[in-house]
Design an enzyme around this catalytic site. Structure first.
Site, mmCIF file in Angstrom:
data_model
loop_
_atom_site.group_PDB
_atom_site.id
_atom_site.type_symbol
_atom_site.label_atom_id
_atom_site.label_comp_id
_atom_site.label_asym_id
_atom_site.label_seq_id
_atom_site.Cartn_x
_atom_site.Cartn_y
_atom_site.Cartn_z
ATOM 1 N N THR A 195 4.202 3.640 -1.857
ATOM 2 C CA THR A 195 4.051 2.673 -0.754
ATOM 3 C C THR A 195 4.944 1.449 -0.961
ATOM 4 O O THR A 195 5.378 0.823 0.002
ATOM 5 C CB THR A 195 2.587 2.219 -0.578
ATOM 6 O OG1 THR A 195 2.184 1.421 -1.696
ATOM 7 C CG2 THR A 195 1.655 3.403 -0.412
ATOM 8 N N LEU A 241 3.873 -1.168 3.633
ATOM 9 C CA LEU A 241 2.871 -0.683 4.593
ATOM 10 C C LEU A 241 2.163 0.501 3.947
ATOM 11 O O LEU A 241 2.503 1.663 4.163
ATOM 12 C CB LEU A 241 3.537 -0.287 5.912
ATOM 13 C CG LEU A 241 3.632 -1.385 6.967
ATOM 14 C CD1 LEU A 241 4.135 -0.825 8.288
ATOM 15 C CD2 LEU A 241 2.292 -2.093 7.180
ATOM 16 N N HIS A 242 1.148 0.188 3.147
ATOM 17 C CA HIS A 242 0.483 1.198 2.320
ATOM 18 C C HIS A 242 -0.164 2.316 3.152
ATOM 19 O O HIS A 242 0.209 3.470 3.066
ATOM 20 C CB HIS A 242 -0.625 0.551 1.475
ATOM 21 C CG HIS A 242 -0.205 -0.618 0.651
ATOM 22 N ND1 HIS A 242 0.541 -0.507 -0.514
ATOM 23 C CD2 HIS A 242 -0.437 -1.940 0.820
ATOM 24 C CE1 HIS A 242 0.735 -1.710 -1.020
ATOM 25 N NE2 HIS A 242 0.161 -2.594 -0.235
ATOM 26 N N ASP A 243 -1.162 1.966 3.942
ATOM 27 C CA ASP A 243 -2.043 2.983 4.545
ATOM 28 C C ASP A 243 -1.367 3.895 5.559
ATOM 29 O O ASP A 243 -1.704 5.083 5.638
ATOM 30 C CB ASP A 243 -3.269 2.293 5.167
ATOM 31 C CG ASP A 243 -4.138 1.632 4.111
ATOM 32 O OD1 ASP A 243 -4.879 0.693 4.447
ATOM 33 O OD2 ASP A 243 -4.089 2.061 2.931
ATOM 34 N N CYS A 245 1.246 5.377 5.307
ATOM 35 C CA CYS A 245 1.845 6.517 4.583
ATOM 36 C C CYS A 245 0.936 7.748 4.660
ATOM 37 O O CYS A 245 1.427 8.875 4.741
ATOM 38 C CB CYS A 245 2.091 6.143 3.121
ATOM 39 S SG CYS A 245 3.438 4.956 2.883
#
Ligand code: RIB
Ligand code: CA
Length: 312
Positions: A195, A241-243, A245
């Site tokens: 991420t 933008l972690h989530d 992914c």
């Protein structure tokens, strides 16, 4: 063939972008419901924020459930320092109108997995794993019925973001993560190792704004708020933008690559509590239990996000 998913989430600006991406992709994903969990902010806010995002997506009929309000065995740790006091700081958000479902989020997960044919529902945790672990403890029969768990959590080469050793989602409820990672269900993990390669550069944020739609404007506003923390901490040119992914993987899996390895959760370490101990070099003979991603086509990822969310 659309993929049936349950999103488990603690919005959080990046969770919000992930939910928008999922709801903007009805030809790929059938969002059966969204379960909120305590994490970035307390549960009353994460369930409120989930409903706000569903309405922003123009999908107020999406079933939203409140799940667990605290980790299995520890006090809740939140992240207002990153996400702000509401969890969706940046733009001012109106209270939602759509109703919260009466059923508990954990019971929704259990009932859905029991009612639908086995191996046809994918679980997509974007926050601490409390709801998932509680469902597995309450109804172990559902574990072999899970098609796949695609989650955001953990870190190895990128080490920690809430402690020097641990990533936030795992750190908040390490006992829950241990249950899930030992469950035997097929797991794909999006750790900080991947991420942190999905950064919201100025051009990428501008591409959202240029779409001129309300959802895309919100993504730009949330990002401007959310990225101040990571830019200051890492000196990076944007925020990860972690989530999203997780959702992007379900739509276009070839954007990502990683390794199928053994990953275990530290639940006792004085300094390393919540660490995902990833046997990346296969030093042990512990069985592989997670596909641990570490590469992303960042340009392709942001092109997908902008195109899809721009359709809402
Ligand atoms: O460490 C990043 C994760 O923690 C993301 O899911 C973010 O939303 C927070 O929950
Ligand atoms: Ca999250």
């Amino acid at each position: 063939m659309t993929r049936k998913i349950i999103i488990d989430t603690d919005p959080g600006q990046d969770d919000a972008v992930a939910i928008l991406l999922a709801l903007a992709s009805p030809n790929d994903l059938d969002v059966l419901g969204i379960t909120a969990v305590a994490g970035n902010v307390p549960l009353p806010l994460t369930e409120r924020n989930t409903r706000i995002v569903c309405e922003l997506a123009g999908k107020p009929d999406t079933p939203v459930f409140a799940g667990c309000d605290a980790p299995l065995a520890r006090p809740l740790v939140t992240a207002e320092h990153v996400h702000g006091t509401t969890g969706l700081d940046g733009p001012v958000m109106q209270d939602p109108v759509m109703a919260l479902q009466d059923k508990h989020g954990v019971d929704f997960i259990i009932d859905t997995l029991r009612e639908l044919p086995e191996k046809t529902v994918t679980l997509c945790p974007l926050g601490p794993l409390t709801n998932i672990a509680t469902a597995f403890q309450k109804a172990p029969d559902i574990i072999p019925r899970v098609q796949e768990i695609v989650l955001m959590g953990g870190a190895y080469f990128q080490v920690g973001n809430i402690t020097p050793a641990a990533e936030f989602n795992i750190y908040v409820d390490p006992e829950a993560a241990d249950i899930v990672f030992k469950s035997g269900a097929p797991i794909v993990a999006m750790p900080l190792d991947v991420t942190h390669k999905a950064l919201t550069t100025a051009d990428r944020v501008e591409a959202f704004r240029a779409k001129g739609t309300e959802p895309c404007r919100m993504v730009a506003e949330w990002t401007n708020f959310f990225e101040r923390f990571d830019k200051e901490k890492y000196g990076s040119e944007g925020a990860p933008l972690h989530d999203p992914c997780v959702i992007a993987y379900l739509i276009q899996s070839d954007l990502f690559s990683g390794r199928h390895i053994n990953v275990q959760i530290e639940t006792e370490g004085r300094l390393t509590l919540g660490m995902t101990v990833a046997d990346w070099w296969r030093i042990t003979d512990h069985p592989a239990n997670v596909t641990f991603m570490n590469q992303i086509d960042a340009e392709g990822f942001f092109a997908l996000l902008t195109d899809r969310i721009g359709r809402l």
